[in-house]
Design an enzyme around this catalytic site. Structure first.
Site, mmCIF file in Angstrom:
data_model
loop_
_atom_site.group_PDB
_atom_site.id
_atom_site.type_symbol
_atom_site.label_atom_id
_atom_site.label_comp_id
_atom_site.label_asym_id
_atom_site.label_seq_id
_atom_site.Cartn_x
_atom_site.Cartn_y
_atom_site.Cartn_z
ATOM 1 N N HIS A 23 0.838 -1.202 0.000
ATOM 2 C CA HIS A 23 0.000 0.000 0.000
ATOM 3 C C HIS A 23 0.878 1.259 0.000
ATOM 4 O O HIS A 23 0.587 2.228 -0.697
ATOM 5 C CB HIS A 23 -0.917 0.009 1.234
ATOM 6 C CG HIS A 23 -1.878 -1.164 1.255
ATOM 7 N ND1 HIS A 23 -3.237 -1.022 1.142
ATOM 8 C CD2 HIS A 23 -1.663 -2.498 1.360
ATOM 9 C CE1 HIS A 23 -3.825 -2.206 1.176
ATOM 10 N NE2 HIS A 23 -2.878 -3.121 1.320
ATOM 11 N N ASP A 129 -6.310 5.425 2.056
ATOM 12 C CA ASP A 129 -6.464 4.028 1.665
ATOM 13 C C ASP A 129 -7.880 3.601 2.041
ATOM 14 O O ASP A 129 -8.392 4.006 3.098
ATOM 15 C CB ASP A 129 -5.440 3.204 2.451
ATOM 16 C CG ASP A 129 -5.110 1.892 1.788
ATOM 17 O OD1 ASP A 129 -6.042 1.083 1.611
ATOM 18 O OD2 ASP A 129 -3.937 1.680 1.453
ATOM 19 N N GLN A 356 12.175 -4.938 -7.074
ATOM 20 C CA GLN A 356 11.407 -5.811 -7.982
ATOM 21 C C GLN A 356 11.194 -5.193 -9.362
ATOM 22 O O GLN A 356 11.235 -5.872 -10.374
ATOM 23 C CB GLN A 356 10.053 -6.145 -7.345
ATOM 24 C CG GLN A 356 9.159 -6.972 -8.236
ATOM 25 C CD GLN A 356 8.055 -7.660 -7.471
ATOM 26 O OE1 GLN A 356 8.318 -8.481 -6.602
ATOM 27 N NE2 GLN A 356 6.839 -7.317 -7.783
ATOM 28 N N TRP A 374 -1.469 -7.207 -6.045
ATOM 29 C CA TRP A 374 -1.805 -6.350 -7.191
ATOM 30 C C TRP A 374 -0.599 -5.583 -7.724
ATOM 31 O O TRP A 374 -0.426 -5.412 -8.928
ATOM 32 C CB TRP A 374 -2.949 -5.388 -6.856
ATOM 33 C CG TRP A 374 -3.357 -4.595 -8.056
ATOM 34 C CD1 TRP A 374 -3.368 -3.246 -8.182
ATOM 35 C CD2 TRP A 374 -3.793 -5.120 -9.334
ATOM 36 N NE1 TRP A 374 -3.789 -2.890 -9.450
ATOM 37 C CE2 TRP A 374 -4.049 -4.022 -10.175
ATOM 38 C CE3 TRP A 374 -3.974 -6.407 -9.852
ATOM 39 C CZ2 TRP A 374 -4.492 -4.160 -11.498
ATOM 40 C CZ3 TRP A 374 -4.414 -6.558 -11.166
ATOM 41 C CH2 TRP A 374 -4.661 -5.442 -11.970
ATOM 42 N N ASN A 375 0.277 -5.101 -6.815
ATOM 43 C CA ASN A 375 1.446 -4.372 -7.315
ATOM 44 C C ASN A 375 2.319 -5.273 -8.155
ATOM 45 O O ASN A 375 2.767 -4.898 -9.243
ATOM 46 C CB ASN A 375 2.256 -3.802 -6.148
ATOM 47 C CG ASN A 375 1.473 -2.750 -5.397
ATOM 48 O OD1 ASN A 375 1.240 -1.663 -5.909
ATOM 49 N ND2 ASN A 375 1.028 -3.101 -4.201
ATOM 50 N N SER A 376 2.553 -6.490 -7.660
ATOM 51 C CA SER A 376 3.385 -7.427 -8.413
ATOM 52 C C SER A 376 2.748 -7.731 -9.765
ATOM 53 O O SER A 376 3.421 -7.784 -10.796
ATOM 54 C CB SER A 376 3.572 -8.727 -7.624
ATOM 55 O OG SER A 376 4.278 -8.447 -6.441
ATOM 56 N N GLU A 379 3.123 -4.687 -12.015
ATOM 57 C CA GLU A 379 4.525 -4.488 -12.384
ATOM 58 C C GLU A 379 4.929 -5.510 -13.449
ATOM 59 O O GLU A 379 5.699 -5.222 -14.359
ATOM 60 C CB GLU A 379 5.418 -4.587 -11.140
ATOM 61 C CG GLU A 379 5.250 -3.379 -10.203
ATOM 62 C CD GLU A 379 5.690 -3.606 -8.767
ATOM 63 O OE1 GLU A 379 6.356 -4.634 -8.492
ATOM 64 O OE2 GLU A 379 5.361 -2.769 -7.903
HETATM 65 N N1 UDP Z 1 8.725 -5.791 -3.584
HETATM 66 C C1 UDP Z 1 10.012 -5.409 -3.786
HETATM 67 N N2 UDP Z 1 10.997 -6.321 -3.546
HETATM 68 C C2 UDP Z 1 10.756 -7.579 -3.124
HETATM 69 C C3 UDP Z 1 9.412 -7.960 -2.933
HETATM 70 C C4 UDP Z 1 8.415 -7.047 -3.171
HETATM 71 O O1 UDP Z 1 10.300 -4.294 -4.206
HETATM 72 O O2 UDP Z 1 11.709 -8.350 -2.932
HETATM 73 C C5 UDP Z 1 7.644 -4.811 -3.823
HETATM 74 C C6 UDP Z 1 6.939 -5.102 -5.126
HETATM 75 O O3 UDP Z 1 7.613 -4.450 -6.192
HETATM 76 C C7 UDP Z 1 5.548 -4.568 -4.875
HETATM 77 C C8 UDP Z 1 5.364 -4.725 -3.372
HETATM 78 O O4 UDP Z 1 6.648 -4.941 -2.824
HETATM 79 O O5 UDP Z 1 5.473 -3.214 -5.251
HETATM 80 C C9 UDP Z 1 4.496 -5.930 -3.006
HETATM 81 O O6 UDP Z 1 3.175 -5.600 -3.221
HETATM 82 P P1 UDP Z 1 2.107 -6.644 -3.723
HETATM 83 O O7 UDP Z 1 0.818 -5.897 -3.865
HETATM 84 O O8 UDP Z 1 2.566 -7.332 -4.946
HETATM 85 O O9 UDP Z 1 2.020 -7.739 -2.610
HETATM 86 P P2 UDP Z 1 1.894 -7.714 -1.007
HETATM 87 O O10 UDP Z 1 3.257 -7.525 -0.490
HETATM 88 O O11 UDP Z 1 0.962 -6.579 -0.639
HETATM 89 O O12 UDP Z 1 1.339 -9.053 -0.686
#
Ligand code: UDP
Length: 477
Positions: A23, A129, A356, A374-376, A379
């Site tokens: 978030h 949020d 990432q 969702w971010n993954s 991305e």
């Molecule tokens: N991320 C990162 N490095 C890592 C693992 C995750 O930069 O080794 C970042 C990834 O790019 C994303 C966020 O952490 O922006 C994870 O968000 P996501 O919504 O995918 O999953 P959550 O962590 O909320 O389950």
């Protein structure tokens, strides 16, 4: 005679992310866009996360580092963890409930403090949020927009919770319904979600307890909180989720799809990033590496970790695996990962936490084995990488369903993970040309959306106007 121009006061947005990595990151990306559009931004972190981010960055927040950007903190209401757990992901359930019911008072104090602070323009809007619903419990005299950091399909699924409860689909009658095929029941009457089964809804429907905290928080959010907000902001783009966005708009007309949001100018990591893995990728052939990462919250069991390790080894493909220090609760990951490293040699690399976006953008990366946060997901879409989907919880199940059946760039590992399923899906995602072709097409559309004539750029322009002081306060429904 021309009338003298009156300088517009600087708009001031207060950004309030839910206190978890997935978030904070999109909120910082939004902050970067607003700063570029002339806003003053106050970014609200919990004290726990502010300390973690300072440790990860190696220095304190410098108030003057970015003009017009200030970080403020509020407590999250949870007890302080012991020193050896101060960098661990907090318990999601405890955090959801704690922030919802304890953060209003410190947030009220913060708003009062901002109103008196010297050299600070008056607050003109709050971007909260949707998981921080206390921001709409009280009237702060400015509109509160909800930034929904998950997918539109995930949000729309959550908004169905009151209806699913009313129709008796959840809570489940007893635990046997988790495995007797009941979760395969089609839920096919909701516009935009026609292809879902009960199992594809956010995992909080999989409870037998009518008093389940997360089920009830989501019901309340759908009925009360969202309707009090002035608009819904999504990190998605029209081409990807148009039917779902249209369905949400029919109920909540004031909606902005402004994604995929680009990287922010401030690092948002709660962990220290390993840069070595980028050098390792530099030494690998083009499009040869599977990237494996389960995000910031997922916790796996010993047997799951061992099955993934074995499947990766048997696939014969190169891989880069980010094994977060708290990915396994009992600290037994090192032995499994060490054994894997000894077997695969330079064909695989294991790190703790990486940048990432840079890993996904690297030419050596071919595909992504992910928990479908969702971010993954976004991305990966931005970089045109097909995915192996192993959803862990929440709306990751919904994202997985859309990845595999609507966008058709995903291969699912369903049920309990086995080494055979891992091996099979790695081969498929690394070798299937159609998956790659479709992923490349989504990459093109994602970039188009944020280009000069893109749908997301138009929505961002509209949002920027609506966040300015002249905007009338408008309830969402
Ligand atoms: N991320 C990162 N490095 C890592 C693992 C995750 O930069 O080794 C970042 C990834 O790019 C994303 C966020 O952490 O922006 C994870 O968000 P996501 O919504 O995918 O999953 P959550 O962590 O909320 O389950």
């Amino acid at each position: 005679m021309a009338s003298p121009t009156v300088a517009e006061p600087q708009p001031h947005a207060v950004l309030v992310p839910f206190p978890m990595q997935g978030h904070i990151t999109p909120f910082l990306r939004l902050a970067t866009l607003l700063l570029a559009r002339g806003f003053h931004v106050t970014f609200v972190l919990t004290e726990y996360n502010a300390r973690r981010m300072e440790r990860a960055r190696g220095h304190r927040w410098d108030a003057a580092a970015i003009p017009s950007f200030r970080v403020e903190t509020i407590p999250d209401g949870l007890p302080e963890p012991p020193p050896d757990q101060r960098d661990e992901t907090q318990d999601v359930l405890a955090l959801c409930s704690s922030v919802r019911y304890t953060c209003l008072a410190p947030f009220r104090d913060l708003m009062a403090h901002l109103g008196r602070a010297p050299h600070t323009p008056p607050v003109t809007s709050i971007v909260s949020d949707s998981g921080m619903g206390f921001t709409v419990d009280e009237d702060f005299g400015v509109p509160v927009f909800f930034f929904v950091t998950h997918s539109a399909c995930g949000c729309w699924s959550y908004l169905q919770f009151p209806d699913l409860v009313a129709r008796g689909y959840t809570p489940l009658k007893d635990a046997s319904w988790l495995s007797n095929g009941y979760l395969d029941t089609p839920i096919d009457w909701i516009p935009g979600l026609e292809n879902l089964r009960l199992r594809d809804f956010p995992s909080f429907v999989r409870t037998t307890d009518p008093a389940d905290v997360l089920l009830n928080l989501n019901v309340r959010r759908a009925i009360v909180d969202v309707a009090r907000s002035a608009g819904l902001i999504f990190n998605t783009f029209a081409a990807l989720e148009d039917p779902v966005l249209a369905a949400i708009r029919s109920k909540y007309p004031n909606l902005y799809a402004i994604g995929p949001l680009a990287s922010s100018s401030v690092s948002s990591s709660l962990w220290k990033e390993d840069a070595e893995c980028l050098r390792w990728l530099d030494a690998q052939p083009s499009a040869s590496v599977l990237y494996v990462n389960f995000g910031s919250i997922t916790v796996v069991t010993t047997s799951q970790l061992a099955e993934f390790a074995c499947g990766l080894e048997r696939s014969g493909h190169r891989f880069l695996w980010a094994v977060r220090p708290d990915l396994m609760r009992d600290g037994g990951a090192a032995a499994i990962v060490g054994e894997l490293a000894a077997k695969v040699g330079d064909r695989g690399s294991v790190v703790g936490w990486c940048d990432q976006r840079r890993v996904l953008a690297h030419p050596a990366t071919a595909a992504f084995l992910s928990h479908c946060g969702w971010n993954s997901t976004l991305e990966s879409v931005v970089e045109g990488r097909p995915m192996i989907c192993w959803p862990f919880f929440a709306e990751q199940h919904t994202n997985c369903r859309f990845l595999c059946t609507t966008w058709r760039i995903g291969v699912e590992i369903s049920g309990e993970v086995t080494r055979e399923a891992v091996e099979r899906s790695v081969r498929e995602v690394m070798e299937d040309e159609d998956l790659r072709r479709r992923a490349a097409e989504w990459k093109r559309k994602a970039r188009e959306a944020v280009g000069p004539d893109g749908s997301s750029t138009a929505d961002l322009d509209r949002l920027v106007v609506d966040l300015k002081p002249t905007t009338k306060k408008r309830p969402l429904s």
